[in-house]
Design a protein around this motif. Sequence first.
Motif, PDB file in Angstrom:
ATOM      1  N   GLU A  13       0.830  -1.210   0.000  1.00  0.00           N
ATOM      2  CA  GLU A  13       0.000   0.000   0.000  1.00  0.00           C
ATOM      3  C   GLU A  13       0.862   1.257   0.000  1.00  0.00           C
ATOM      4  OE1 GLU A  13      -4.219  -0.757   2.134  1.00  0.00           O
ATOM      5  OE2 GLU A  13      -2.482  -0.786   3.477  1.00  0.00           O
ATOM      6  N   ALA A  14       1.979   1.216   0.717  1.00  0.00           N
ATOM      7  CA  ALA A  14       2.875   2.376   0.754  1.00  0.00           C
ATOM      8  C   ALA A  14       3.425   2.677  -0.637  1.00  0.00           C
ATOM      9  CB  ALA A  14       4.011   2.133   1.744  1.00  0.00           C
ATOM     10  N   VAL A  15       3.849   1.635  -1.358  1.00  0.00           N
ATOM     11  CA  VAL A  15       4.370   1.825  -2.715  1.00  0.00           C
ATOM     12  C   VAL A  15       3.274   2.356  -3.630  1.00  0.00           C
ATOM     13  CG1 VAL A  15       5.274   0.651  -4.773  1.00  0.00           C
ATOM     14  CG2 VAL A  15       6.167   0.075  -2.511  1.00  0.00           C
ATOM     15  N   LEU A  16       2.115   1.723  -3.585  1.00  0.00           N
ATOM     16  CA  LEU A  16       1.025   2.141  -4.463  1.00  0.00           C
ATOM     17  C   LEU A  16       0.591   3.578  -4.182  1.00  0.00           C
ATOM     18  CD1 LEU A  16      -1.113  -1.114  -4.675  1.00  0.00           C
ATOM     19  CD2 LEU A  16       0.415  -0.146  -6.400  1.00  0.00           C
ATOM     20  N   SER A  17       0.671   4.009  -2.938  1.00  0.00           N
ATOM     21  CA  SER A  17       0.277   5.384  -2.620  1.00  0.00           C
ATOM     22  C   SER A  17       1.225   6.388  -3.279  1.00  0.00           C
ATOM     23  CB  SER A  17       0.231   5.606  -1.115  1.00  0.00           C
ATOM     24  OG  SER A  17       1.527   5.717  -0.568  1.00  0.00           O
ATOM     25  N   LEU A  18       2.474   5.982  -3.519  1.00  0.00           N
ATOM     26  CA  LEU A  18       3.444   6.875  -4.144  1.00  0.00           C
ATOM     27  C   LEU A  18       3.386   6.855  -5.668  1.00  0.00           C
ATOM     28  CD1 LEU A  18       6.577   6.211  -1.909  1.00  0.00           C
ATOM     29  CD2 LEU A  18       5.110   8.233  -1.900  1.00  0.00           C
ATOM     30  N   ILE A  19       3.118   5.700  -6.257  1.00  0.00           N
ATOM     31  CA  ILE A  19       3.197   5.607  -7.717  1.00  0.00           C
ATOM     32  C   ILE A  19       1.847   5.491  -8.404  1.00  0.00           C
ATOM     33  CG2 ILE A  19       5.529   4.650  -7.661  1.00  0.00           C
ATOM     34  CD1 ILE A  19       4.287   1.907  -8.372  1.00  0.00           C
ATOM     35  N   ARG A  58       4.242  17.352  -9.757  1.00  0.00           N
ATOM     36  CA  ARG A  58       4.305  18.009  -8.440  1.00  0.00           C
ATOM     37  C   ARG A  58       4.111  17.007  -7.308  1.00  0.00           C
ATOM     38  NH1 ARG A  58       1.507  23.621 -10.056  1.00  0.00           N
ATOM     39  NH2 ARG A  58       3.392  24.553 -10.901  1.00  0.00           N
ATOM     40  N   GLU A  59       3.212  16.032  -7.506  1.00  0.00           N
ATOM     41  CA  GLU A  59       3.016  15.011  -6.481  1.00  0.00           C
ATOM     42  C   GLU A  59       4.269  14.147  -6.338  1.00  0.00           C
ATOM     43  OE1 GLU A  59      -0.593  12.798  -7.244  1.00  0.00           O
ATOM     44  OE2 GLU A  59      -1.816  14.628  -7.202  1.00  0.00           O
ATOM     45  N   LEU A  60       4.886  13.779  -7.455  1.00  0.00           N
ATOM     46  CA  LEU A  60       6.120  12.989  -7.400  1.00  0.00           C
ATOM     47  C   LEU A  60       7.235  13.777  -6.723  1.00  0.00           C
ATOM     48  CD1 LEU A  60       5.953  11.393 -10.964  1.00  0.00           C
ATOM     49  CD2 LEU A  60       5.835  10.150  -8.781  1.00  0.00           C
ATOM     50  N   GLU A  61       7.275  15.080  -6.991  1.00  0.00           N
ATOM     51  CA  GLU A  61       8.260  15.948  -6.340  1.00  0.00           C
ATOM     52  C   GLU A  61       7.982  16.047  -4.840  1.00  0.00           C
ATOM     53  OE1 GLU A  61      10.047  20.487  -6.726  1.00  0.00           O
ATOM     54  OE2 GLU A  61       8.195  19.977  -7.771  1.00  0.00           O
ATOM     55  N   SER A  62       6.722  16.248  -4.483  1.00  0.00           N
ATOM     56  CA  SER A  62       6.322  16.351  -3.078  1.00  0.00           C
ATOM     57  C   SER A  62       6.658  15.075  -2.306  1.00  0.00           C
ATOM     58  CB  SER A  62       4.827  16.645  -2.998  1.00  0.00           C
ATOM     59  OG  SER A  62       4.381  16.612  -1.674  1.00  0.00           O
ATOM     60  N   ASP A  63       6.545  13.931  -2.985  1.00  0.00           N
ATOM     61  CA  ASP A  63       6.831  12.646  -2.341  1.00  0.00           C
ATOM     62  C   ASP A  63       8.315  12.287  -2.353  1.00  0.00           C
ATOM     63  OD1 ASP A  63       4.174  12.181  -1.644  1.00  0.00           O
ATOM     64  OD2 ASP A  63       3.731  11.207  -3.557  1.00  0.00           O
ATOM     65  N   LEU A  82      15.230  12.103 -11.401  1.00  0.00           N
ATOM     66  CA  LEU A  82      14.911  11.296 -10.230  1.00  0.00           C
ATOM     67  C   LEU A  82      15.846  11.651  -9.084  1.00  0.00           C
ATOM     68  CD1 LEU A  82      14.379   7.737 -11.755  1.00  0.00           C
ATOM     69  CD2 LEU A  82      12.643   9.365 -11.019  1.00  0.00           C
ATOM     70  N   THR A  83      15.306  11.661  -7.892  1.00  0.00           N
ATOM     71  CA  THR A  83      16.134  11.797  -6.705  1.00  0.00           C
ATOM     72  C   THR A  83      16.781  10.432  -6.449  1.00  0.00           C
ATOM     73  OG1 THR A  83      14.341  11.114  -5.248  1.00  0.00           O
ATOM     74  CG2 THR A  83      14.554  13.500  -5.687  1.00  0.00           C
ATOM     75  N   GLU A  84      17.649  10.357  -5.472  1.00  0.00           N
ATOM     76  CA  GLU A  84      18.230   9.066  -5.104  1.00  0.00           C
ATOM     77  C   GLU A  84      17.114   8.102  -4.682  1.00  0.00           C
ATOM     78  OE1 GLU A  84      21.383   7.228  -1.860  1.00  0.00           O
ATOM     79  OE2 GLU A  84      21.541   9.346  -2.414  1.00  0.00           O
ATOM     80  N   PHE A  85      16.169   8.610  -3.924  1.00  0.00           N
ATOM     81  CA  PHE A  85      15.016   7.805  -3.519  1.00  0.00           C
ATOM     82  C   PHE A  85      14.217   7.361  -4.744  1.00  0.00           C
ATOM     83  CE2 PHE A  85      10.481   7.880  -1.838  1.00  0.00           C
ATOM     84  CZ  PHE A  85      10.554   6.635  -1.243  1.00  0.00           C
ATOM     85  N   GLY A  86      14.012   8.262  -5.689  1.00  0.00           N
ATOM     86  CA  GLY A  86      13.286   7.935  -6.911  1.00  0.00           C
ATOM     87  C   GLY A  86      13.989   6.868  -7.737  1.00  0.00           C
ATOM     88  N   GLN A  87      15.312   6.908  -7.760  1.00  0.00           N
ATOM     89  CA  GLN A  87      16.071   5.902  -8.512  1.00  0.00           C
ATOM     90  C   GLN A  87      15.889   4.510  -7.918  1.00  0.00           C
ATOM     91  OE1 GLN A  87      20.104   7.317  -8.695  1.00  0.00           O
ATOM     92  NE2 GLN A  87      19.519   9.172  -9.788  1.00  0.00           N
ATOM     93  N   SER A  88      15.574   4.439  -6.648  1.00  0.00           N
ATOM     94  CA  SER A  88      15.420   3.136  -6.003  1.00  0.00           C
ATOM     95  C   SER A  88      14.147   2.403  -6.443  1.00  0.00           C
ATOM     96  CB  SER A  88      15.441   3.293  -4.473  1.00  0.00           C
ATOM     97  OG  SER A  88      14.272   3.950  -4.014  1.00  0.00           O
ATOM     98  N   ILE A  89      13.262   3.071  -7.181  1.00  0.00           N
ATOM     99  CA  ILE A  89      12.026   2.432  -7.645  1.00  0.00           C
ATOM    100  C   ILE A  89      12.255   1.619  -8.916  1.00  0.00           C
ATOM    101  CG2 ILE A  89      11.134   4.311  -9.120  1.00  0.00           C
ATOM    102  CD1 ILE A  89       8.892   2.563  -6.673  1.00  0.00           C
TER     103      ILE A  89
END
Length: 119
Positions: A13-19, A58-63, A82-89
């Motif tokens: 659910e945490a992943v789905l809430s982000l993507i 903007r939502e992806l940036e906010s997250d 992508l941020t470092e966190f974003g690259q981890s997806i």
Amino acid sequence: MNHKTDLFHCPVEAVLSLISGKYKCIILWHLMEGTQRYSELRRFVPQATPKMLTQQLRELESDGLVHREIFPVIPPRVEYSLTEFGQSIRPVLESMYAWGSRCLERKGLTVNCSMEPLP
């Protein structure tokens, strides 16, 4: 960082809430190829209205998944990466792409979107 994932105690659910979002996975996929300007992202997601694409970015940036950089030139130039966190997806999206491709294949359908296997 937006803490909407704090609402969930289930990792999926945490992943789905982000993507989850109509175009978020496509945006992230193309940002895995490298930094993109807004106009380039528009070409990758032509079905998105400018308002919807901006909202999803903007939502992806906010997250904390996407970094937005504005260059002080006229006209203004905006680049997304992508941020470092974003690259981890990446492995998650690659697995989703592979699994989804197999699902389409089972139904006799072919992949028909702007997402192509990454190098």
